[in-house]
Design an enzyme around this catalytic site. Structure first.
Site, PDB file in Angstrom:
ATOM      1  N   SER A 144       4.446   1.796 -12.769  1.00 56.72           N
ATOM      2  CA  SER A 144       3.572   1.617 -11.883  1.00 56.72           C
ATOM      3  C   SER A 144       4.222   2.119 -10.579  1.00 56.72           C
ATOM      4  O   SER A 144       3.583   2.632  -9.720  1.00 56.72           O
ATOM      5  CB  SER A 144       3.016   0.417 -11.614  1.00 56.72           C
ATOM      6  N   HIS A 195       5.077  -2.522  -6.783  1.00 58.64           N
ATOM      7  CA  HIS A 195       4.059  -1.497  -6.274  1.00 58.64           C
ATOM      8  C   HIS A 195       4.277  -1.093  -4.753  1.00 58.64           C
ATOM      9  O   HIS A 195       4.325   0.094  -4.424  1.00 58.64           O
ATOM     10  CB  HIS A 195       2.543  -1.897  -6.339  1.00 58.64           C
TER      11      HIS A 195
END
EC number: 3.4.21.105
Length: 315
Positions: A144, A195
């Site tokens: 991610s 992230h």
């Protein structure tokens, strides 16, 4: 964290369905190789998740640097793999055609390592600032962070416009930040720092010195390299294909590459798929006991200790 072993890997089947609907011949080589590598590691994990996840304690203090390479390629479960690789499919098609395969491979490799390094720096800084050693033991796994970095690149090359996130129109330039907060709020098991690290790496490339440093290190090639004589195009009406480029003739000839996206995305954009993923994450967490968050890649110290005990009990 232990992968779910019950039933069929629905997420993996859905991912393979998307790949074959797009057509393997229509997916650029580096994007296809990245998808294949992540699927292979999911089916044949080199190490258990608690031995491949990234943390300050394991990577920096215990000098287990191979985790920088292993953590982006391992996923918690089939749905974690699906949503990451479905996003990689579209970002890869757009960016690889723009940057060229060699440079895109370079970007993927550099981002995979750099997002891990920035994640370690963030976790170390927070642990020192808040005097909370648990942040150094917090472990992350998944692709991610790299995807957030690629999203920054994609928004940089395609500025303007709006995306729909959780029913609200958001300008493209702010989409990464809104998604960062939305994912953390609706799926708390995900790694906020992982992230955020991806966004920061993307900004280092688009707004900072990273691109020039990479070009200096690359030497023989740069991001201007593309597919010779062929240009990928996609317009808002939905038509797409490959257009041959000839400086001295035949500028309008193209070969259609059919891409009926609605047949396998139900007409959903990437942001709408994200919203469905968040909703599914909340539903799944409320109906499943003792299971990992389906789309997150965060391993708490308690979860790691539980996995070790489970491994010893099963021997």
């Amino acid at each position: 964290m232990q992968r779910r072993s019950r039933g069929i890997n629905t997420g993996l089947i859905l991912l393979l369905s998307q790949i074959f609907h797009v057509g393997i011949n229509n997916i650029p080589p580096v994007t296809l190789a990245t998808l294949a590598l992540n699927i292979w590691f999911f089916l044949n994990p080199q190490k258990p998740l608690y031995s491949s996840c990234l943390s300050v304690e394991k990577c920096y203090q215990q000098k287990d640097w191979q985790r920088l390479l292993l953590s982006p390629l391992h996923h918690a479960d089939d749905w974690h793999l699906y949503f990451n690789m479905a996003s990689m499919l579209w970002k890869g098609i757009n960016l690889e055609r723009r940057l060229g395969s060699r440079w895109f491979a370079y970007v993927i490799t550099a981002f995979s390592v750099l997002t891990g390094v920035v994640y370690l720096l963030l976790q170390f800084a927070v642990a020192e600032f808040m005097d909370e050693p648990d942040f150094k033991r917090s472990c992350a796994v998944g692709f991610s962070g790299v995807l957030f970095a690629l999203k920054v690149l994609n928004n940089h090359y395609c500025p303007g416009g709006f995306v729909n996130i959780l029913g609200f129109p958001v300008p493209n330039r702010f989409a990464c930040w809104v998604e960062l907060v939305a994912i953390h709020l609706f799926s708390p098991g995900t790694s906020f720092a992982g992230h955020l690290a991806g966004i920061l790496v993307g900004l280092m490339y688009t707004q900072g010195p990273l691109k020039k440093i990479m070009e200096a290190c690359a030497g023989g090639f740069s991001s201007s390299v593309g597919y010779p004589g062929r240009q990928y195009y996609f317009n808002s009406s939905g038509s797409s294909g490959y257009q041959d480029y000839y400086p001295h003739g035949r500028p309008d000839h193209y070969e259609e590459a059919p891409r009926n996206y609605d047949t396998y995305t139900a007409g959903l954009s990437e942001e709408e798929q994200l919203e469905r993923a968040l909703q599914a994450s909340l539903w799944d967490r409320g109906n499943t006991r003792n299971s990992p968050p389906p789309y997150g890649f965060h391993l708490s110290p308690e979860e790691m200790r539980r996995q070790r005990l489970h491994r010893f009990d099963s021997q």
